[in-house]
Write a protein that holds these residues in place. Structure first.
Motif, PDB file in Angstrom:
ATOM      1  N   VAL A 194      90.976  66.086  50.471  1.00 22.86           N
ATOM      2  CA  VAL A 194      89.909  66.002  49.471  1.00 22.86           C
ATOM      3  C   VAL A 194      89.891  64.605  48.846  1.00 22.86           C
ATOM      4  O   VAL A 194      88.844  63.948  48.771  1.00 22.86           O
ATOM      5  N   GLY A 230      88.831  61.998  51.366  1.00 20.33           N
ATOM      6  CA  GLY A 230      87.394  62.134  51.619  1.00 20.33           C
ATOM      7  C   GLY A 230      86.559  61.603  50.480  1.00 20.33           C
ATOM      8  O   GLY A 230      85.479  61.040  50.685  1.00 20.33           O
ATOM      9  N   ALA A 231      87.042  61.757  49.248  1.00 16.04           N
ATOM     10  CA  ALA A 231      86.274  61.325  48.074  1.00 16.04           C
ATOM     11  C   ALA A 231      86.378  59.817  47.863  1.00 16.04           C
ATOM     12  O   ALA A 231      85.425  59.173  47.417  1.00 16.04           O
ATOM     13  N   GLY A 258      85.483  66.765  49.834  1.00 16.29           N
ATOM     14  CA  GLY A 258      85.904  65.482  49.271  1.00 16.29           C
ATOM     15  C   GLY A 258      84.821  64.430  49.420  1.00 16.29           C
ATOM     16  O   GLY A 258      84.513  63.694  48.476  1.00 16.29           O
ATOM     17  N   VAL A 259      84.223  64.356  50.622  1.00 16.10           N
ATOM     18  CA  VAL A 259      83.150  63.376  50.848  1.00 16.10           C
ATOM     19  C   VAL A 259      81.972  63.671  49.910  1.00 16.10           C
ATOM     20  O   VAL A 259      81.349  62.743  49.368  1.00 16.10           O
ATOM     21  N   ILE A 260      81.686  64.964  49.684  1.00 12.35           N
ATOM     22  CA  ILE A 260      80.603  65.330  48.754  1.00 12.35           C
ATOM     23  C   ILE A 260      80.947  64.871  47.332  1.00 12.35           C
ATOM     24  O   ILE A 260      80.098  64.317  46.614  1.00 12.35           O
ATOM     25  N   ILE A 261      82.209  65.065  46.927  1.00 13.54           N
ATOM     26  CA  ILE A 261      82.664  64.614  45.597  1.00 13.54           C
ATOM     27  C   ILE A 261      82.500  63.096  45.482  1.00 13.54           C
ATOM     28  O   ILE A 261      81.963  62.571  44.498  1.00 13.54           O
ATOM     29  N   GLY A 262      82.939  62.383  46.524  1.00 13.00           N
ATOM     30  CA  GLY A 262      82.811  60.926  46.522  1.00 13.00           C
ATOM     31  C   GLY A 262      81.346  60.502  46.516  1.00 13.00           C
ATOM     32  O   GLY A 262      80.980  59.497  45.889  1.00 13.00           O
ATOM     33  N   ALA A 300      78.902  62.164  45.088  1.00 12.02           N
ATOM     34  CA  ALA A 300      78.425  62.374  43.716  1.00 12.02           C
ATOM     35  C   ALA A 300      78.856  61.212  42.829  1.00 12.02           C
ATOM     36  O   ALA A 300      78.069  60.691  42.019  1.00 12.02           O
TER      37      ALA A 300
END
Lengths: 143, 141
Positions: free
Chosen positions: A45, A48-49, B12-16, B18
């Motif tokens: 997570v 990925g973020a 995680g990619v979605i959180i990043g 945002a």
């Protein structure tokens, strides 16, 4: 306009937290539990973020100003004070004890039940009480 | 288990994404504790609309998504004394440190901020130690 995009950003953030499993305290505690049955999900997570955000910081530096005007947040002074160390340690203790950090605690409001509300109320109380503690720690460390 | 990792990466990619949206459009660091905390202590009064809108989205979108998925569960401990103590630590701690997992972790590390990296080392260290101690002393929470 700022509020519309803020609503969207908060919404996308919340969906990401839900999909990634970060609103499930078992996954968070499972990741922190390095000596137990370790669950690596949180590392995926975080990785990925960080990826899209690393690109976003570069785009920000190249553009100079946000789309809705104003300034990009300045890079904070790289000073490591007691507030940062004590605060992060306290935060980590609460995070490990419950498996919740601020984002997921808010995102799970509609299904978190009474326990979720207790956490949010206590967290808000802590946030309300923090500024004088912060000033005191600052005063002590510069004395 | 591997499915969880894939969902973690996608989420995680979605959180990043945002966080990238909030930075590039609104020009703000997407830190959950800062957005909420400055409303609670009054220091963010001038930007209250933006903060409230962010928090509203953060409640509504996943709320609807969870409903569509047939419900979700935080699996939070039923011990409300522990929950309250944890909430208090998270509230005070994130405001002293001026950031949490999203602000220091996602937004800080991605710009190689020294403060973000140090904060993350301390909260993950303290979190890991707490999980180990909690199991030893309380038999797990």
């Amino acid at each position: 306009m700022r509020a519309v995009y803020a609503f969207l950003a908060g919404g996308v953030f919340g969906v990401g937290l839900l999909i990634s499993g970060m609103t499930d305290t078992r996954k968070v505690i499972g990741w922190l539990d390095v000596f137990g049955d370790w669950d690596p999900t949180l590392a995926f997570v975080m990785g990925g973020a960080i990826l899209p955000m690393a690109i976003a910081w570069r785009v920000a530096a190249a553009r100079g100003t946000p789309l809705l005007g104003g300034d990009f947040p300045a890079r904070p002074e790289p000073t490591i004070g007691w507030n940062l160390v004590i605060g992060s340690t306290l935060f980590g203790a609460g995070w490990g004890l419950s498996g919740l950090c601020p984002g997921p605690a808010v995102a799970s409001l509609t299904w978190g039940g009474a326990g979720g509300l207790v956490f949010l109320a206590a967290m808000a109380a802590g946030m309300y009480g923090a500024p004088p503690i912060r000033s005191r720690i600052d005063a002590m460390s510069t004395a | 288990m591997e499915m969880d990792w894939v969902l973690g990466l996608i989420g995680g990619v979605i959180i990043g994404g945002a966080a990238a949206l909030y930075l590039l459009v609104n020009g703000r660091v997407m830190g959950a504790s800062g957005i909420l905390g400055a409303l609670v202590d009054g220091s963010g009064r001038e930007t209250a609309n933006e903060r409230l809108a962010f928090l509203a989205g953060l409640v509504v979108f996943p709320g609807v998504a969870a409903l569509a998925m047939g419900g979700s569960d935080t699996h939070l401990t039923g011990n409300h004394v522990i929950v309250a103590l944890a909430g208090l630590c998270v509230g005070v701690g994130t405001r002293l440190a001026n950031g949490c997992t999203s602000g220091h972790g996602v937004c800080g590390i991605s710009r190689l901020s020294l403060r973000g990296i140090v904060a993350t080392v301390f909260y993950i260290g303290a979190g890991g130690l707490t999980v180990v101690l909690a199991r030893a002393l309380l038999g797990g929470v």
